[in-house]
Design an enzyme around this catalytic site. Sequence first.
Site, PDB file in Angstrom:
ATOM      1  N   LYS A   3       0.834  -1.201   0.000  1.00 38.33           N
ATOM      2  CA  LYS A   3       0.000   0.000   0.000  1.00 38.33           C
ATOM      3  C   LYS A   3       0.870   1.253   0.000  1.00 38.33           C
ATOM      4  CE  LYS A   3      -3.917  -2.184   0.337  1.00 38.33           C
ATOM      5  NZ  LYS A   3      -4.778  -2.262  -0.809  1.00 38.33           N
ATOM      6  N   CYS A   4       0.276   2.351  -0.427  1.00 34.95           N
ATOM      7  CA  CYS A   4       0.923   3.652  -0.484  1.00 34.95           C
ATOM      8  C   CYS A   4       1.573   3.978   0.862  1.00 34.95           C
ATOM      9  CB  CYS A   4      -0.122   4.707  -0.843  1.00 34.95           C
ATOM     10  SG  CYS A   4       0.518   6.366  -1.004  1.00 34.95           S
ATOM     11  N   PRO A   5       2.795   4.457   0.881  1.00 33.89           N
ATOM     12  CA  PRO A   5       3.647   4.916  -0.212  1.00 33.89           C
ATOM     13  C   PRO A   5       4.666   3.880  -0.678  1.00 33.89           C
ATOM     14  CG  PRO A   5       4.614   5.650   1.829  1.00 33.89           C
ATOM     15  CD  PRO A   5       3.358   4.857   2.189  1.00 33.89           C
TER      16      PRO A   5
END
Length: 89
Positions: A12-14
Amino acid sequence: MTTTKLDLTGLKCPLPALKTRKALRGVTAGDFLEVHCTDPLSVIDIPALIQETGDKVEITERSDVRIVFLIEKINGAIDNSNAASPRTG
């Protein structure tokens, strides 16, 4: 020309953008990095990163299941212009 594959599915981000940036450091100019990811924010984050580096990117696959980027390394090195400056004194 060599293509290096980077599997970032499930991250998942980042993390996809950060790991892509790190992987680009090891890619020689003229070669390709193929990035597989599942995070929907990657369609924003990774092209923005590539714009900063001056390399070329295209989305070769985009579905509900995964996103595949093909990045062509144009520049010889990624600079550290956004890195923190070392402390002195």
